[in-house]
Design an enzyme around this catalytic site. Structure first.
Site, PDB file in Angstrom:
ATOM      1  N   THR A   1       0.832  -1.210   0.000  1.00 10.89           N
ATOM      2  CA  THR A   1       0.000   0.000   0.000  1.00 10.89           C
ATOM      3  C   THR A   1       0.863   1.254   0.000  1.00 10.89           C
ATOM      4  O   THR A   1       0.591   2.216  -0.718  1.00 10.89           O
ATOM      5  CB  THR A   1      -0.953   0.001   1.211  1.00 10.89           C
ATOM      6  OG1 THR A   1      -1.772  -1.171   1.146  1.00 10.89           O
ATOM      7  CG2 THR A   1      -1.838   1.236   1.229  1.00 10.89           C
ATOM      8  N   CYS A   2       1.926   1.216   0.771  1.00 11.47           N
ATOM      9  CA  CYS A   2       2.814   2.373   0.893  1.00 11.47           C
ATOM     10  C   CYS A   2       3.485   2.690  -0.446  1.00 11.47           C
ATOM     11  O   CYS A   2       3.596   3.847  -0.844  1.00 11.47           O
ATOM     12  CB  CYS A   2       3.879   2.103   1.955  1.00 11.47           C
ATOM     13  SG  CYS A   2       3.209   1.577   3.543  1.00 11.47           S
ATOM     14  N   SER A   3       3.933   1.663  -1.142  1.00 15.02           N
ATOM     15  CA  SER A   3       4.693   1.839  -2.386  1.00 15.02           C
ATOM     16  C   SER A   3       3.811   2.025  -3.607  1.00 15.02           C
ATOM     17  O   SER A   3       4.248   2.608  -4.598  1.00 15.02           O
ATOM     18  CB  SER A   3       5.593   0.622  -2.626  1.00 15.02           C
ATOM     19  OG  SER A   3       6.570   0.521  -1.611  1.00 15.02           O
TER      20      SER A   3
END
Length: 182
Positions: free
Chosen positions: A55-57
């Site tokens: 999700t972060c990337s």
């Protein structure tokens, strides 16, 4: 954190490129403080569980990176991405993501994250101590607005994402600008 709260004063251990060092790894240690990052500026700070995670990337970091001009149009001077990862990891993640606008802040020991009340256990994922996902608008070191994902707890079974998204933060900035103009 509540609006008006002052960010905790912490020293972050960073690695910065220094070409005078030469060799294959021309980086040196440089201590940066909360004040170095936030004094005299209006910034977006967003924190996430880990560099290189899905999700972060895929969504959160790229969304802030691509939307930088929109944030600037609303008076934002800098956007910072913080994670409980060391500087080596954060620098490699920034490089892998091709960052030009968002700056990474390594909170390797989790001290800042602990002091803002966002340090959680993610042992269920094999991560250990990490940051809960949140975003904030910070003006001269004080929280102007806080966007915390619901369900803050250790070993949460999911990774909520939405409240701290770039779109949500931009919507708040636009509404704030409308209110100031009225």
């Amino acid at each position: 954190m509540l609006p008006g709260s002052k960010l905790p004063s912490v020293t972050f251990r960073t690695r910065v490129r220094d070409d005078s060092l030469g060799g294959p790894n021309p980086f040196r240690w440089q201590d940066m403080t909360t004040e170095d990052y936030f004094a005299g500026k209006r910034c977006v700070l967003f924190a996430l569980p880990g560099a290189f995670t899905p999700t972060c990337s895929t969504y959160q970091l790229p969304g802030f990176e691509k939307g930088f001009a929109d944030f600037q149009a609303h008076g934002i001077d800098a956007i910072y991405c913080l994670s409980v990862n060391d500087s080596f990891v954060m620098n490699q993640w920034a490089k892998a993501q091709g960052l030009e606008n968002v700056q990474v802040i390594p909170d390797g020991s989790g001290e800042f994250t602990r002091r803002v009340g966002m340090l959680v256990r993610k042992d269920n994922l094999g991560f250990g101590l990490r940051s809960w996902r949140y975003a904030a608008i910070v003006k001269d070191g004080r929280v102007e607005a806080w966007f915390e994902e619901p369900g803050l707890c250790d070993n949460h079974g999911e990774d909520p994402y939405g409240v701290s998204s770039p779109d949500t933060v931009l919507e708040w900035l636009a509404a704030d600008a409308q209110g100031a103009a009225a």
